[in-house]
Design a protein around this motif. Structure first.
Motif, mmCIF file in Angstrom:
data_model
loop_
_atom_site.group_PDB
_atom_site.id
_atom_site.type_symbol
_atom_site.label_atom_id
_atom_site.label_comp_id
_atom_site.label_asym_id
_atom_site.label_seq_id
_atom_site.Cartn_x
_atom_site.Cartn_y
_atom_site.Cartn_z
ATOM 1 N N GLU A 117 0.820 -1.289 -0.085
ATOM 2 C CA GLU A 117 0.016 -0.022 -0.010
ATOM 3 C C GLU A 117 0.735 1.140 -0.219
ATOM 4 O O GLU A 117 1.625 1.395 0.819
ATOM 5 C CB GLU A 117 -0.897 -0.054 1.199
ATOM 6 N N GLY A 118 0.733 2.044 -1.208
ATOM 7 C CA GLY A 118 1.391 3.227 -0.994
ATOM 8 C C GLY A 118 2.917 3.135 -1.151
ATOM 9 O O GLY A 118 3.513 3.690 -0.609
ATOM 10 N N GLY A 119 3.440 2.129 -1.749
ATOM 11 C CA GLY A 119 5.040 1.759 -1.632
ATOM 12 C C GLY A 119 5.390 1.201 -0.560
ATOM 13 O O GLY A 119 6.660 1.338 -0.359
ATOM 14 N N ARG A 120 4.779 0.839 0.278
ATOM 15 C CA ARG A 120 4.986 0.210 1.698
ATOM 16 C C ARG A 120 4.142 -1.136 2.041
ATOM 17 O O ARG A 120 3.215 -1.226 1.722
ATOM 18 C CB ARG A 120 4.885 1.148 2.925
ATOM 19 N N LEU A 121 4.989 -2.085 2.695
ATOM 20 C CA LEU A 121 4.181 -3.412 3.032
ATOM 21 C C LEU A 121 3.209 -2.927 4.237
ATOM 22 O O LEU A 121 3.442 -2.128 5.131
ATOM 23 C CB LEU A 121 5.242 -4.284 3.835
ATOM 24 N N ARG A 122 1.810 -3.380 3.898
ATOM 25 C CA ARG A 122 0.728 -2.835 4.661
ATOM 26 C C ARG A 122 0.994 -3.259 5.847
ATOM 27 O O ARG A 122 0.567 -2.735 7.282
ATOM 28 C CB ARG A 122 -0.516 -3.264 4.226
ATOM 29 N N HIS A 123 1.703 -4.690 6.296
ATOM 30 C CA HIS A 123 1.807 -5.261 7.604
ATOM 31 C C HIS A 123 3.090 -5.854 7.663
ATOM 32 O O HIS A 123 3.879 -5.567 6.595
ATOM 33 C CB HIS A 123 0.947 -6.414 7.756
ATOM 34 N N THR A 124 3.661 -5.990 8.892
ATOM 35 C CA THR A 124 5.122 -6.448 8.945
ATOM 36 C C THR A 124 5.366 -7.658 8.116
ATOM 37 O O THR A 124 4.460 -8.508 8.065
ATOM 38 C CB THR A 124 5.423 -6.802 10.425
ATOM 39 N N GLY A 125 6.530 -7.765 7.375
ATOM 40 C CA GLY A 125 6.849 -8.724 6.707
ATOM 41 C C GLY A 125 7.285 -10.016 7.420
ATOM 42 O O GLY A 125 7.609 -9.949 8.465
ATOM 43 N N GLN A 126 7.233 -11.311 6.799
ATOM 44 C CA GLN A 126 7.511 -12.498 7.482
ATOM 45 C C GLN A 126 9.037 -13.167 6.777
ATOM 46 O O GLN A 126 9.040 -13.271 5.688
ATOM 47 C CB GLN A 126 6.548 -13.517 7.500
ATOM 48 N N PHE A 127 10.010 -13.399 7.546
ATOM 49 C CA PHE A 127 11.100 -14.154 7.021
ATOM 50 C C PHE A 127 10.801 -15.583 6.431
ATOM 51 O O PHE A 127 10.367 -16.338 6.995
ATOM 52 C CB PHE A 127 12.234 -14.262 7.939
ATOM 53 N N VAL A 128 11.212 -15.862 5.116
ATOM 54 C CA VAL A 128 11.154 -17.187 4.778
ATOM 55 C C VAL A 128 12.429 -17.630 4.504
ATOM 56 O O VAL A 128 12.642 -18.688 4.989
ATOM 57 C CB VAL A 128 10.536 -16.805 3.031
ATOM 58 N N ARG A 129 13.512 -16.878 3.853
ATOM 59 C CA ARG A 129 14.937 -17.609 3.710
ATOM 60 C C ARG A 129 15.873 -16.576 3.226
ATOM 61 O O ARG A 129 15.253 -15.403 2.540
ATOM 62 C CB ARG A 129 14.917 -18.877 2.765
ATOM 63 N N TRP A 130 17.099 -16.433 3.446
ATOM 64 C CA TRP A 130 18.155 -15.734 2.852
ATOM 65 C C TRP A 130 18.061 -16.396 1.354
ATOM 66 O O TRP A 130 17.971 -17.362 1.004
ATOM 67 C CB TRP A 130 19.542 -15.866 3.551
ATOM 68 N N ARG A 131 18.330 -15.393 0.293
ATOM 69 C CA ARG A 131 18.723 -15.753 -0.812
ATOM 70 C C ARG A 131 20.007 -15.166 -1.510
ATOM 71 O O ARG A 131 20.427 -14.175 -1.947
ATOM 72 C CB ARG A 131 17.697 -14.849 -2.022
ATOM 73 N N PRO A 132 21.121 -15.942 -1.058
ATOM 74 C CA PRO A 132 22.424 -15.532 -1.437
ATOM 75 C C PRO A 132 22.786 -15.880 -3.100
ATOM 76 O O PRO A 132 23.600 -15.027 -3.494
ATOM 77 C CB PRO A 132 23.264 -16.679 -0.597
ATOM 78 N N ASP A 133 21.839 -16.362 -3.654
ATOM 79 C CA ASP A 133 21.699 -16.561 -5.162
ATOM 80 C C ASP A 133 21.397 -15.340 -5.816
ATOM 81 O O ASP A 133 21.287 -15.341 -7.020
ATOM 82 C CB ASP A 133 21.017 -17.881 -5.592
ATOM 83 N N ARG A 134 20.712 -14.350 -5.191
ATOM 84 C CA ARG A 134 20.104 -13.098 -5.798
ATOM 85 C C ARG A 134 21.048 -12.013 -5.704
ATOM 86 O O ARG A 134 21.543 -11.622 -4.688
ATOM 87 C CB ARG A 134 18.825 -12.904 -5.093
#
Length: 358
Positions: free
Chosen positions: A316-333
């Motif tokens: 929303e408006g360029g921001r996450l509406r709620h706090t995000g949740q950790f899924v995993r690190w992406r060292p490949d990105r």
């Protein structure tokens, strides 16, 4: 005030579902301030989800309750604010309504008036309806508010699963959170997770460009600060990941230590923006605090080299509406590959089609 159900009342809650459950009654999930409203003649009290009084912040809702609700009643609903230009909910503007100054409250009530969407009837007259089945409470609510006019609305409801699926697919474009499913025989159970909420869940790869320390421990990470790159090469701040067990928070402090840097050349050197108080809302969103210009914006800057996959529900408006949740690190990105184009934009939907014109 003398009602069969007296304040404070904790609202009935919902557990998270993974799909639309069959055989239920379905409503849109509104994104605003959950409120239990008590009316006894001219006396009106608005209680929040945390049982805190909200009455003083929404004088226009108080007047609308006196004009539209039964003389003596208790109802459960949501205070929302609709952006008239977009025809969609504006939670950020709603947050700004919680202002300590009475003069500011009156001004905001005129400039950004809120609406009240009602979805349950807990008491009417001298009757406590909380032990009655929801299907009965809903029928009585429709009768009680049959002549209600904006800014008071009865939330739409359907038993048609196909229509509920269409609401779920389309109403996100109007800023709604998803769906609420209720059993027809459900009694009203304060503070119990006995309904089902179905929400949109997505993931995005974001750059971790800083962290804030935990509020109770200087040896633990409080939140990871997320960013994505725009076409102009700037790194926009879009929100945080904040939910970790304490042991993980302490471990993160060590894991992030090699990436700690200075503010010199850091994309989020907010301390350099001395004009923050006079900045536009768009600039404030890019620089720092979303809700409060006086909030402490200090953080530990990191070299923008780490990428994390983040679960989120709504942008929303360029921001996450709620706090995000950790899924995993992406060292490949590659951090530079974390751009806006990975975010799905919901279809536009005008709330007037759902509630009627305000």
């Amino acid at each position: 005030m003398d009602l069969p159900v007296m304040p404070p009342v904790k609202p009935m809650l919902a557990k998270v579902g993974t799909g639309i459950p069959p055989g239920q009654l379905y409503e849109p999930k509104w994104d605003g301030f959950r409120s239990v409203v008590f009316r006894d003649g001219d006396e009106v009290e608005i209680g929040s989800r945390n049982e805190r009084p909200m009455t003083r912040y929404f004088p226009e809702v108080v007047e609308a309750v006196r004009a539209n609700l039964p003389e003596r009643c208790v109802v459960d609903g949501e205070i929302v604010l609709v952006d008239p230009e977009r025809g969609a909910l504006d939670f950020e503007a709603l947050q700004l309504r919680l202002h300590p100054a009475a003069s500011r409250v009156r001004l905001l009530a005129e400039q950004t008036p809120a609406s009240f969407v009602v979805f349950d009837l807990l008491a009417e007259g001298d009757e406590d309806l909380t032990a009655r089945p929801f299907a009965e409470r809903r029928r009585r609510l429709e009768v009680a508010l049959a002549d209600a006019t904006p800014p008071v609305h009865v939330t739409p409801m359907t038993e048609d699963e196909a229509l509920a699926q269409r609401w779920f697919d389309e109403l996100e474009g109007a800023g709604l959170d998803g769906l609420i499913a209720k059993s027809p025989d459900l009694t009203y159970q304060p503070d119990k997770r006995v309904m089902t909420k179905v929400k949109h869940v997505r993931t995005a790869d974001c750059v971790v460009a800083g962290y804030r320390l935990h509020t109770t421990s200087r040896n633990a990470v409080g939140s990871l600060m997320l960013g994505v790159y725009g076409e102009d090469g700037s790194l926009a701040s879009i929100g945080v990941i904040g939910a970790f067990p304490m042991a993980r928070r302490r471990a993160l402090l060590d894991e992030l230590a090699p990436y700690v840097t200075t503010f010199d050349g850091h994309p989020w050197d907010w301390a350099a923006h001395e004009q923050y108080a006079e900045a536009t809302p768009a600039q404030r969103r890019a620089w720092g605090s979303r809700w409060n210009a006086g909030k402490d914006l200090s953080f530990v800057p990191l070299r923008p080299e780490l990428v994390v996959e983040t679960k989120y529900d709504y942008l929303e408006g360029g921001r996450l509406r709620h706090t995000g949740q950790f899924v995993r690190w992406r060292p490949d990105r590659d951090p530079r590959s974390c751009t806006w184009d990975q975010f799905e934009r919901p279809l536009t939907y005008d709330l007037a089609e759902l509630l009627g014109p305000s």
